[in-house]
Structures are given as C-alpha cells and as structure tokens.
Motif scaffolding. Structure first.
Motif, PDB file in Angstrom:
ATOM      1  N   ILE A 189       0.844  -1.187   0.000  1.00  0.00           N
ATOM      2  CA  ILE A 189       0.000   0.000   0.000  1.00  0.00           C
ATOM      3  C   ILE A 189       0.881   1.240   0.000  1.00  0.00           C
ATOM      4  O   ILE A 189       1.771   1.376   0.849  1.00  0.00           O
ATOM      5  CB  ILE A 189      -0.932   0.009   1.228  1.00  0.00           C
ATOM      6  N   LYS A 190       0.618   2.129  -0.945  1.00  0.00           N
ATOM      7  CA  LYS A 190       1.424   3.341  -1.079  1.00  0.00           C
ATOM      8  C   LYS A 190       0.788   4.502  -0.321  1.00  0.00           C
ATOM      9  O   LYS A 190      -0.425   4.513  -0.068  1.00  0.00           O
ATOM     10  CB  LYS A 190       1.588   3.694  -2.556  1.00  0.00           C
ATOM     11  N   LYS A 191       1.603   5.470   0.001  1.00  0.00           N
ATOM     12  CA  LYS A 191       1.148   6.641   0.739  1.00  0.00           C
ATOM     13  C   LYS A 191       0.055   7.371  -0.035  1.00  0.00           C
ATOM     14  O   LYS A 191       0.149   7.580  -1.233  1.00  0.00           O
ATOM     15  CB  LYS A 191       2.321   7.592   1.004  1.00  0.00           C
ATOM     16  N   GLY A 192      -1.009   7.724   0.680  1.00  0.00           N
ATOM     17  CA  GLY A 192      -2.100   8.479   0.083  1.00  0.00           C
ATOM     18  C   GLY A 192      -3.161   7.636  -0.586  1.00  0.00           C
ATOM     19  O   GLY A 192      -4.172   8.176  -1.048  1.00  0.00           O
ATOM     20  N   GLU A 193      -2.967   6.308  -0.626  1.00  0.00           N
ATOM     21  CA  GLU A 193      -3.971   5.451  -1.256  1.00  0.00           C
ATOM     22  C   GLU A 193      -5.122   5.165  -0.285  1.00  0.00           C
ATOM     23  O   GLU A 193      -4.968   5.234   0.931  1.00  0.00           O
ATOM     24  CB  GLU A 193      -3.348   4.129  -1.712  1.00  0.00           C
ATOM     25  N   SER A 194      -6.261   4.814  -0.846  1.00  0.00           N
ATOM     26  CA  SER A 194      -7.431   4.436  -0.044  1.00  0.00           C
ATOM     27  C   SER A 194      -7.826   3.010  -0.406  1.00  0.00           C
ATOM     28  O   SER A 194      -8.077   2.709  -1.573  1.00  0.00           O
ATOM     29  CB  SER A 194      -8.599   5.396  -0.297  1.00  0.00           C
ATOM     30  N   LEU A 214      -7.634  12.355   2.948  1.00  0.00           N
ATOM     31  CA  LEU A 214      -7.076  11.676   1.779  1.00  0.00           C
ATOM     32  C   LEU A 214      -6.445  12.674   0.814  1.00  0.00           C
ATOM     33  O   LEU A 214      -5.371  12.427   0.259  1.00  0.00           O
ATOM     34  CB  LEU A 214      -8.181  10.883   1.063  1.00  0.00           C
ATOM     35  N   SER A 215      -7.123  13.805   0.638  1.00  0.00           N
ATOM     36  CA  SER A 215      -6.587  14.813  -0.289  1.00  0.00           C
ATOM     37  C   SER A 215      -5.290  15.425   0.218  1.00  0.00           C
ATOM     38  O   SER A 215      -4.504  15.960  -0.563  1.00  0.00           O
ATOM     39  CB  SER A 215      -7.627  15.912  -0.514  1.00  0.00           C
ATOM     40  N   SER A 216      -5.055  15.316   1.549  1.00  0.00           N
ATOM     41  CA  SER A 216      -3.814  15.863   2.113  1.00  0.00           C
ATOM     42  C   SER A 216      -2.730  14.800   2.270  1.00  0.00           C
ATOM     43  O   SER A 216      -1.693  15.063   2.869  1.00  0.00           O
ATOM     44  CB  SER A 216      -4.095  16.531   3.461  1.00  0.00           C
ATOM     45  N   LEU A 236     -15.768   5.663  -0.954  1.00  0.00           N
ATOM     46  CA  LEU A 236     -14.652   6.246  -0.210  1.00  0.00           C
ATOM     47  C   LEU A 236     -13.285   5.776  -0.681  1.00  0.00           C
ATOM     48  O   LEU A 236     -12.284   6.447  -0.426  1.00  0.00           O
ATOM     49  CB  LEU A 236     -14.796   5.929   1.282  1.00  0.00           C
ATOM     50  N   CYS A 237     -13.233   4.610  -1.320  1.00  0.00           N
ATOM     51  CA  CYS A 237     -11.928   4.011  -1.629  1.00  0.00           C
ATOM     52  C   CYS A 237     -11.745   3.815  -3.136  1.00  0.00           C
ATOM     53  O   CYS A 237     -12.683   3.440  -3.836  1.00  0.00           O
ATOM     54  CB  CYS A 237     -11.787   2.664  -0.916  1.00  0.00           C
ATOM     55  N   LYS A 238     -10.515   3.991  -3.583  1.00  0.00           N
ATOM     56  CA  LYS A 238     -10.182   3.729  -4.982  1.00  0.00           C
ATOM     57  C   LYS A 238      -9.772   2.281  -5.197  1.00  0.00           C
ATOM     58  O   LYS A 238      -9.854   1.764  -6.313  1.00  0.00           O
ATOM     59  CB  LYS A 238      -9.061   4.664  -5.438  1.00  0.00           C
ATOM     60  N   ASN A 239      -9.303   1.639  -4.116  1.00  0.00           N
ATOM     61  CA  ASN A 239      -8.837   0.255  -4.213  1.00  0.00           C
ATOM     62  C   ASN A 239      -9.569  -0.603  -3.189  1.00  0.00           C
ATOM     63  O   ASN A 239     -10.096  -0.095  -2.196  1.00  0.00           O
ATOM     64  CB  ASN A 239      -7.329   0.185  -3.942  1.00  0.00           C
ATOM     65  N   ALA A 240      -9.570  -1.907  -3.434  1.00  0.00           N
ATOM     66  CA  ALA A 240     -10.236  -2.816  -2.501  1.00  0.00           C
ATOM     67  C   ALA A 240      -9.533  -4.169  -2.487  1.00  0.00           C
ATOM     68  O   ALA A 240      -8.895  -4.575  -3.465  1.00  0.00           O
ATOM     69  CB  ALA A 240     -11.707  -2.984  -2.871  1.00  0.00           C
TER      70      ALA A 240
END
Length: 702
Positions: free
Chosen positions: A54-59, A198-200, A217-221
C-alpha cells in the motif's frame, strides 16, 4: 515488490490461533486440564500467506464475509497482532479506529478521555489543550463533557473516538465499522473529513459491510475469504466481482469453491422490522431472497426501492442488494421453489395477554396451499412454547401431497435502532430443531454469517426467546423500582447503578432507570409468558410484578408534574422524543402515548418534537397535538417539558435554551439525559428519575 514508496508492506504474513478442542467453563478448569495435559488445541489460521503493498495516500477498502480476516489484517497492520510467519512493515503514524471505545476509559468523563486517548496516540498534553475545543465541536458533545462515558450511547462514543483520532491527519487512518452505529448525519460528516484527509496525503484502510460505502470512499479494494486474498485492485471492479459471485445463479445450489457455504432460495414472510432486516441480511450474504406481505402499499413502495420504515442502515442495504431482493403479495410466486420459508409476521397480544397467532395461521394456510417441493418452514416470529409442534401437525395434515415440509424454530433477538447490526453481529443464533437433519440444514443456512450457534429442541428455542426478553424486562423494572426508592432516600440512581454494574454477575446492560420500557417485544412478551404460565396452572410472580411496575412507571412524569400544577387545564406541555427508544420511528407501547392521552383528557395542549416519530405520533393521538419542526419551536412558551426519548439531539440541547424559550422552565426528564451537576445555576427546575430535584428561583416562584 517495490517497497520504496510503500507505507504498508505485508509479505507472506500468516496469523495462527490455537483454539481449545473442547469447551472449558472456567479458568480454574482450564489450568487443571492444561497441567494434566488433558487440554488439546486445534490450529486456526485467521490469515494465510497475505501479501500486499500500500502506497502513501492510497485508499483501500476491505470486503468479505464475517470471519474472512478483515479485522485480523487491520490488527496486524496496527501491531496489535504479530504474524506467525512472514513479515510486515509500516512506515508512518497510525490512527486506529478498530473497536468502539478502544482507548477510552468508561469511568472517566469525555473531557478526561480526550487527554487519555490523545496520549495513547502520542500527542502531548499541550497539543490536546490546543485542539480540545475543535474535538468537542466536531463530536458535538459540549453538554456532556463532564459525564462519564459509560453513560454515553454507542453513537456518542463513536463520535468522540473518531474526533480524537482525526484531530491531526495521521499517515494512516484505519476505520473498522465503528461508524456503523453513528447517526446518518455524523457518518456524512466523518466521510467529508476522511475525504479531506485523503486529499492531504493520509492513507485510508476502511472496512464496511456496505460495498457501496467502500466504492464511494476508496479507490482500491481487497476481497478476503477464509483468511486469503481472493482479489485486489480497483474498488469498483473488486466490489462488482464480489457481489456478482454472491448472486450468480450457478452458485445458488452449490458450495463456493474452498468453503462450506451453500446458497439457497429463501422466502421471508412479513415485511416489518424483523422480516425486512432478515431479508437484507440474507441477501447481503448472497442468498436470493423473496419477501411476501399482504400489505400492497408496503410491497409497492419496496418494489420502487423505498423503505417503508426507519431503521439505521436498512434503506441503504435495501438499495445496494436490490438485485437479490424481490417483493410480492402473491403466494404462488413467493413459495415457488423456496428451499426455506422464514415466517416473520407479527404476533400481537390479545386483551388478556394471550398471543394472537392469526397472522401466523394465515401464512401457514398460504404455505400449505402453494408449496409443492421439499422445504423448511422456519418460525422466526415470537410464538408461545409448543407452537412449532402445532405448526408441524397443521402442515402435515394440510400440505399438498407432493410437498415435504420440515418445521424449525429460529427466534430473533433484534433491537430496534440497531437491528441490522444485531442481525449481522448476533451474540448467538438460536436454532430449534427436533431432528439432526433440520439442525444441520439451519447451521449451513447461517454459515456465511460466521456466528455462534446454539442448537436445541423446538420447545427450548421458543422458551429461550421469552426467557431472555422477560429477564431483561425484569431488570428494567427492578432498577426503576430502585430509582423510585432513591428519590425518597436522597440516593442517586446513577451512582447506585455504577456500583452495581462492577459486579460481573450483574453487569451494566439494562440498568438504566427511566419511564419504563415500550416497543414491540418487552410489553407483549412479558404478558404472553405470564399468560402461558397461567394457562399451565402456574403463576410467574416476578413477571407479573415487572408488568405492573412498568405500567405505573410510564406515568411517572405525570406524578412529578402534579407537584407543580394542581391540574393541567390550558397548560402547554412539550414532549421531547415520542418513540419508545432512539433510532427508530416505532411508537408501539411508547410511554409518550399514554401520557399524551391523559394530559389531553385533562385539557392540556401538547407540542411534540421527535426526529423520526412525530408524524406517526400525530396519527396516533390526533387533535390536541402540535407537531414541531425544531426543539426550540416545541419549547417556545411552554409551561412544562417532558422528555420521553434519549435521542442524541435532545442530549445535546444547550440547557440554557429551556429557560430562554419556556414560559416556566420545568423540565421532567424521563430518560436522565443530563447530569444534575450541569443543571446547577441554570435557572430551571429539573426533575429526573431516581435523583434529587434541582430547583431554581425563577422556575419555582413564577
């Protein structure tokens, strides 16, 4: 795996638990068996060879059934658990919202817990002082800062925990369903804050039973099943594949590969609170579910996607699982090819307390006339002991010759206001079956829920329902009696219940004094069990006493009001809250009803406010009631205020508003929404349950 820009990396992580192969009743027996080498353990793998980056800023959203390993994975990332094998690396600060109330001390006030929880998250006292007002404002708990949080509702605790955890934007925010208990407005507020975080650059790990929430809320799952990753990728694609797998027609009659889960065709009889919640719960687990009801208007609304009643999360789940939910008034359609028919119709009381089984009997008649296959009829409605035996006899004598019908008991233990959560996270599933084959069928039916199962005979299951509900009603009536005695002895019922609840044999649940219980269960079930005992030539004196105490307690605020007014003619009386409990629009047996009818008969005018039940209240009471859109409108120019429901909106009212808006600020609190220490010097008369009355010069002398 490229770990350079990863904030969380998990490599072949496995979590193993050792579970005793037999039940041990107490700690002493456990150590004796352990010392004698008589205790054996079985390995259970909660996670198996999990790898993710998981990378920084990901959801990331985590989806899957109960017991799939979602919470275990989050605890692994938080450092609460360590892997049996494999490795995990976390690069950044974590704000974990994994369990409701985690890090909060119930004995401390909200204000004290803000500093305690902040310290646990690594914040200094100075930092917490600087952000104290911001936390309180976001949680909307300003009136309750000095109240021990043991007196908070679950929604209030969720608000406090989320507000503290998100005061600063952590590197990683972990949210594990703790917001499911909050009200809809606060959940939206939390979502907006999470979106800003998330935007920050904050990384979000989010668990929800609603795939729609995950997609929003999430781009990934990540889809987990039995401790393994089935699929990971874009949230839209993973959620689509997950729901398609659950509903695919070729899997309705066969087990999902690698599991013991079998999908069947279900029919739910009754589209009330129990029926609809049962329907959406089974649909969310992948079952094709048909709901039948004789109310054409209600079924028409459901077919259009409209929920006919208020219950948190129900409307959302009805919409999200619409592909697996079908609604009809036609028995031929509902019962065609059903593997199980779950009867969840109402069983109201007759005048003498006997259970009215006419709705059950009508459902059985339709089942007997229309079922042509082998199926199970599951009685979820609350029925007297022995009913399942009678149902079995009726169906055997009246069903079609080509049909084979088995009868099973499966009582419900849902609380209105949290029914969806209770269904998905039940303390136990009670199955009443008189054959091993029926018991095994029901265990397979509930397997996707991954919940504890208690399997007993049909009569015992029927009795478990009544015995459980009546015990809780007894507890409520008992503490109300103690509260009434406290008022005569200057003891404080809140302090008394704190001391009582520390004894694990007693516990804290259902020790909240008030103006009595209401709703569709406790009043009906106590009278039904008392009637059943009498019909078997036995008197349940404790249950009779609970009924009598509750009927008197409902009029407790009338008794208190008579201290201030010799009669009620031409008085304007405010009702704050009219439903029998918060988070529902149900008025059945609500104390507000009997009070309103009595006061109107004595010439009073009623002004009522309730966030959900005010229109139904107007229908029930009719003339003599003015429905108000705001609390302030309801209080304006009022001679007395009566509180019947502990809605959060009422708990959060600024106490000064009573004196500001009311003609004579007399507040009779039937749910102890406020601390008496907060009332001092507020220029109102405040009379609650089981506590001393607080007088002010203005309220008393005018």
């Amino acid at each position: 795996m490229n770990l350079d820009d990863s904030i969380v990396s998990v490599d072949q992580a496995t979590v193993r638990f050792n579970i005793a192969s037999e039940k041990v009743d107490n700690l002493k027996e456990y150590f004796i068996k352990l010392a004698k080498h008589q205790l054996y353990f079985e390995e259970f793998f909660a996670l198996k060879d999990i790898s993710l980056n998981i990378k920084k800023g990901e959801s990331w959203g985590l989806i899957g059934r109960n017991g799939a390993g979602k919470s275990t994975l989050l605890k692994l990332i938080c450092g609460i658990l360590t892997p049996y094998k494999g490795s995990i690396a976390v690069r950044g600060s974590i704000a974990p919202l994994i369990e409701l109330g985690a890090g909060l001390d119930p004995r401390l006030t909200a204000g004290e817990n803000i500093f305690l929880n902040g310290a646990l998250l690594g914040h200094s006292k100075r930092y917490m002082q600087e952000h104290f007002d911001e936390i309180v404002e976001f949680a909307d708990l300003g009136n309750f800062l000095d109240m021990p949080i043991k007196n908070y509702s679950s929604g209030m605790r969720a608000r406090l925990g989320f507000s503290i955890a998100t005061t600063v934007s952590p590197d990683i925010l972990i949210v594990d369903e703790v917001l499911a208990v909050g009200d809809a407005a606060f959940r939206k507020k939390c979502e907006r804050r999470m979106e800003r975080m998330l935007s920050s650059g904050t990384t979000l790990l989010f668990v929800s039973h609603s795939e729609r929430e995950v997609e929003r809320l999430c781009k990934n799952a990540i889809w987990l099943d039995r401790g393994e990753i089935v699929m990971s990728g874009s949230a839209e694609k993973v959620c689509f594949e997950y729901t398609e797998t659950l509903k695919s027609s070729e899997q309705k009659k066969c087990a999902i590969p690698g599991t013991n889960i079998t999908f069947l065709n279900l029919t739910i009889v009754g589209a009330g609170y129990v029926g609809l919640v049962t329907a959406v719960a089974f649909a969310s687990m992948g079952y094709e579910t048909t709901c039948i009801d004789t109310d054409h208007e209600k079924i028409s609304a459901l077919q259009k996607g409209k929920c006919p009643l208020f219950e948190p999360q129900l409307d959302e789940m009805l919409k999200y699982h619409a592909d697996r939910l079908h609604f009809t008034t036609e028995p031929q359609i509902a019962y065609d090819n059903a593997d199980a028919i779950i009867v969840a119709v109402g069983t109201p009381e007759k005048e003498d307390g006997e259970v009215d089984l006419s709705y059950v009997q009508r459902a059985l008649q339709d089942i007997a006339e229309n079922v042509k296959q082998e199926c199970r009829v599951v009685i979820k409605s609350t029925v007297p002991v022995g009913t399942n035996r009678s149902v079995k006899e009726y169906l055997e004598q009246n069903c079609r010759p080509e049909a084979t019908i088995h009868v099973v008991s499966n009582p419900e233990f849902l609380s209105q206001g949290s029914a969806v959560h209770d269904m998905l996270h039940a303390h136990r599933i009670v199955i009443g079956a008189d054959t091993e084959e029926d018991a095994q069928f029901m265990e397979k039916l509930y397997r996707p829920f991954n919940l504890p199962i208690v399997s007993v005979g049909c009569a015992s299951a029927e009795m478990i329902k009544y015995a459980s509900n009546d015990f809780l009603a007894l507890k409520i009536s008992y503490i109300n009696e103690i509260a009434n005695l406290c008022e005569r002895t200057s003891a404080d019922i809140n302090e008394v219940t704190v001391g009582m609840s520390k004894d694990p044999r007693i516990g804290a649940a259902f020790l909240k004094a008030g103006v009595g219980y209401g709703g569709s269960c406790f009043p009906k079930d106590t009278k039904a069990l008392h009637w059943l005992a009498a019909s078997n030539e036995y008197e349940l004196k404790t249950v009779r006493a609970a009924i009598e105490v509750n009927e008197r307690q409902k009029l407790k605020l009338i008794e208190k009001a008579q201290k201030f007014y010799p009669n009620f003619k031409d008085l304007t009386i405010t009702f704050l809250g009219v439903t029998f409990k918060p988070n529902t629009d149900d008025l059945r047996e609500a104390p507000s009803l009997v009070n309103a009818r009595y006061l109107i008969s004595k010439g009073a005018r009623i002004k009522a406010w309730d966030p959900c039940g005010r229109e139904r209240f107007k229908e029930a009471i009719g003339d003599g009631v003015q429905i108000c859109g705001t609390i302030e409108e309801a209080l304006n120019d009022s001679d007395i205020c009566m509180i019947f429901t502990e809605w959060d909106e009422i708990r959060n009212v600024e106490i000064t508003k009573f004196a500001h808006y009311m003609k004579r600020p007399i507040v009779l609190d039937g749910r102890n929404c406020f601390e008496t220490s907060d009332i001092q010097q507020k220029e109102i008369i405040y009379d609650s349950i089981g506590r001393d009355t607080i007088y002010s010069d203005r309220g008393y002398n005018e």
